[in-house]
Design an enzyme around this catalytic site. Structure first.
Site, PDB file in Angstrom:
ATOM      1  N   CYS A  79     -30.615 -91.947  23.661  1.00  0.00           N
ATOM      2  CA  CYS A  79     -31.712 -90.992  23.824  1.00  0.00           C
ATOM      3  C   CYS A  79     -32.036 -90.311  22.504  1.00  0.00           C
ATOM      4  O   CYS A  79     -31.135 -89.872  21.773  1.00  0.00           O
ATOM      5  CB  CYS A  79     -31.325 -89.948  24.866  1.00  0.00           C
ATOM      6  SG  CYS A  79     -32.532 -88.625  25.075  1.00  0.00           S
ATOM      7  N   CYS A  88     -27.105 -83.834  28.320  1.00  0.00           N
ATOM      8  CA  CYS A  88     -26.052 -84.850  28.172  1.00  0.00           C
ATOM      9  C   CYS A  88     -25.096 -84.416  27.071  1.00  0.00           C
ATOM     10  O   CYS A  88     -25.522 -83.929  26.037  1.00  0.00           O
ATOM     11  CB  CYS A  88     -26.648 -86.208  27.810  1.00  0.00           C
ATOM     12  SG  CYS A  88     -27.676 -86.924  29.092  1.00  0.00           S
ATOM     13  N   TYR A 318     -18.509 -76.293  54.129  1.00  0.00           N
ATOM     14  CA  TYR A 318     -19.571 -76.367  53.120  1.00  0.00           C
ATOM     15  C   TYR A 318     -20.396 -77.637  53.367  1.00  0.00           C
ATOM     16  O   TYR A 318     -20.633 -78.435  52.461  1.00  0.00           O
ATOM     17  CB  TYR A 318     -19.003 -76.382  51.693  1.00  0.00           C
ATOM     18  CG  TYR A 318     -17.964 -75.325  51.406  1.00  0.00           C
ATOM     19  CD1 TYR A 318     -18.349 -74.049  50.978  1.00  0.00           C
ATOM     20  CD2 TYR A 318     -16.601 -75.585  51.531  1.00  0.00           C
ATOM     21  CE1 TYR A 318     -17.402 -73.077  50.700  1.00  0.00           C
ATOM     22  CE2 TYR A 318     -15.645 -74.613  51.254  1.00  0.00           C
ATOM     23  CZ  TYR A 318     -16.051 -73.365  50.833  1.00  0.00           C
ATOM     24  OH  TYR A 318     -15.113 -72.400  50.563  1.00  0.00           O
ATOM     25  N   CYS A 414     -16.119 -80.931  42.450  1.00  0.00           N
ATOM     26  CA  CYS A 414     -16.890 -81.197  41.231  1.00  0.00           C
ATOM     27  C   CYS A 414     -16.331 -80.424  40.041  1.00  0.00           C
ATOM     28  O   CYS A 414     -16.953 -80.369  38.982  1.00  0.00           O
ATOM     29  CB  CYS A 414     -18.368 -80.849  41.438  1.00  0.00           C
ATOM     30  SG  CYS A 414     -18.670 -79.115  41.870  1.00  0.00           S
TER      31      CYS A 414
END
Length: 457
Positions: A79, A88, A318, A414
């Protein structure tokens, strides 16, 4: 005997440093005169010439001036914005090196924070780790009287003005550029976060990865948006699959992106997408994993670790819009999904109806308050699945899990740091972490998702 503390390094001073390990956010770590140095964009084994940008008593932060000895895993970023954009973090790493870094990150967190000794498998990667995101949130600003729309620079609130993003679905780029054209052509008021004046704050775009349908959301500091008919016409003519335009009202002086009120400007209030053969309705405030391809891998592993035979009662904490709950319901006797967000519960119930799944029920409320009530009704879960936000589980939720004492817990995380903390809590209360499977939901970034099998001892 006291150890001598390393002296601070002068700002803008230059040094050579050998990178010995990686921080959890992807920075390289080395030492200069015994002082820990964090170097953005550096990799293990590299020798770099760096300039000190921040100096503290126990560490310093530096930027690379020159890589004197590059890693064999270093590649040229694909990129053009990679060195500016904060979206990123790891594009300079080969994909194999990214996966290895993420596996090591999970192992380190479990050992260092949770003192957990268990099997951690290699991170499950993607065949094509690009154009995977089905959702994007772009801040909007002005620079030199021109509209800028993109992502923030790393550790900054300066917006990198984008023409495209290689980790987004290609339709997202087209919507972003169309909205930007509209903002410029019609001189739409842009929000200023310092003065709290102006209208358009963010542009949020959602795409059904399998259905190809598009939702565009204008997050605004007010309800009166001019020239909406022009924007609808532009999106309709340029974007295949454009189904709805939503105004999300956020008049608070906050860094929280979206407000609670949604107004339909065009079309309907939702789009549809699939995970496997399960159909889901996605609303403006709905949480839906951003990587539809890896989501299937994540949920298959969740189902495997739940070990369902058809006779089990399952609680899904959740639960959001019911994504995991509906997968579990196909193999369980009964599933109860618990979620505090009322719109998500509404969507979850509709999703169950859409798919003809009737052995699942959804309960609105905080997990730590709802679970004791479930126990009072005589409902004894065999399995509990938790998929909390990055901050992990509330301690009261963990306490409630331990109190109802399911045979198995499946934790979807996560954030390896809060995961390690929560696993330690459960292990101290009679559970054993059997194995951990990291899944690369976020290629080119330092983030990693995990699924964990936990058994009652």
């Amino acid at each position: 005997m006291k150890h001598k503390t390393a002296s601070r390094l002068a700002i803008d001073s230059e040094h050579e440093v050998l990178i010995e390990r990686m921080a959890h956010e992807g920075q390289g770590i080395g030492k200069i005169n015994g002082l820990k140095i964090f170097v953005e964009g550096a990799m293990i084994g590299e020798k770099c010439r760096v300039k000190i940008t921040k100096s503290k008593k126990h560490y310093a932060i530096a930027k690379i001036i020159e890589i004197l000895k590059p890693s064999l895993d270093r590649i040229t970023p694909k990129c053009m914005y990679a060195n500016q954009c904060g979206g990123c973090h790891l594009q300079y790493m080969s994909y194999e090196a990214q996966l290895s870094f993420k596996t090591s990150k999970v192992k380190d967190s479990l050992k260092r924070i949770g003192h957990i000794d268990t099997e951690v498998y290699e991170t499950l990667g993607m065949v094509e780790p690009w154009h995977y995101r089905n959702k994007s949130q772009y801040p909007v600003g002005r620079r030199n009287n021109n509209v800028v729309l993109g992502f923030y620079e790393n550790r900054s609130h300066d917006i990198v003005d984008l023409e495209n993003c290689l980790i987004q679905h290609s339709l997202i780029d087209k919507v972003m550029l169309t909205v930007k054209d509209w903002l410029e052509q019609y001189h739409i008021s842009i929000y200023n976060e310092l003065s709290h004046e102006g209208l358009i704050r963010h542009v949020v775009i959602k795409v059904g990865y399998k259905t190809g349908v598009v939702m565009a959301i204008l997050v605004a500091n007010g309800k009166e948006i001019p020239f909406i008919d022009r924007l609808v016409k532009m999106l309709g003519s340029k974007i295949q699959g454009f189904k709805c335009l939503i105004l999300n009202v956020n008049t608070k002086k906050t860094n929280v992106i979206m407000g609670e009120e949604n107004i339909v400007l065009y079309g309907r209030t939702y789009i549809y997408d699939y995970i496997g053969d399960v159909k889901f309705r996605i609303s403006p405030l709905s949480f839906f994993q951003v990587n539809s391809i890896q989501m299937e891998a994540l949920y298959k592993k969740t189902l495997e670790y739940a070990g369902l035979t058809g006779s089990e009662t399952v609680i899904d904490l959740y639960c959001g819009i019911g994504t995991i709950s509906l997968f579990l319901a196909k193999k369980a006797k009964r599933v109860y999904g618990i979620e505090v967000v009322s719109q998500a519960i509404d969507d979850a119930r509709i999703n169950a109806e859409i798919n003809g799944i009737d052995n699942v029920g959804f309960i609105e409320g905080a997990a730590e308050k709802v679970m004791p009530k479930i126990a009072e009704r005589g409902i004894k879960p065999d399995v509990i699945v938790v998929d909390p936000p990055r901050r992990g589980c509330d301690e009261k939720t963990l306490e409630a899990i331990a109190r109802v004492s399911p045979d198995r817990v499946v934790y979807v995380s996560c954030n390896p740091a809060t995961l390690a903390r929560d696993l330690r809590y459960l292990e101290d209360r009679g559970y054993k972490t059997e194995e951990v499977q990291p899944v690369d939901m976020f290629p080119q970034t330092h983030h990693v998702e995990c699924v964990i099998e936990i058994q009652k001892v």
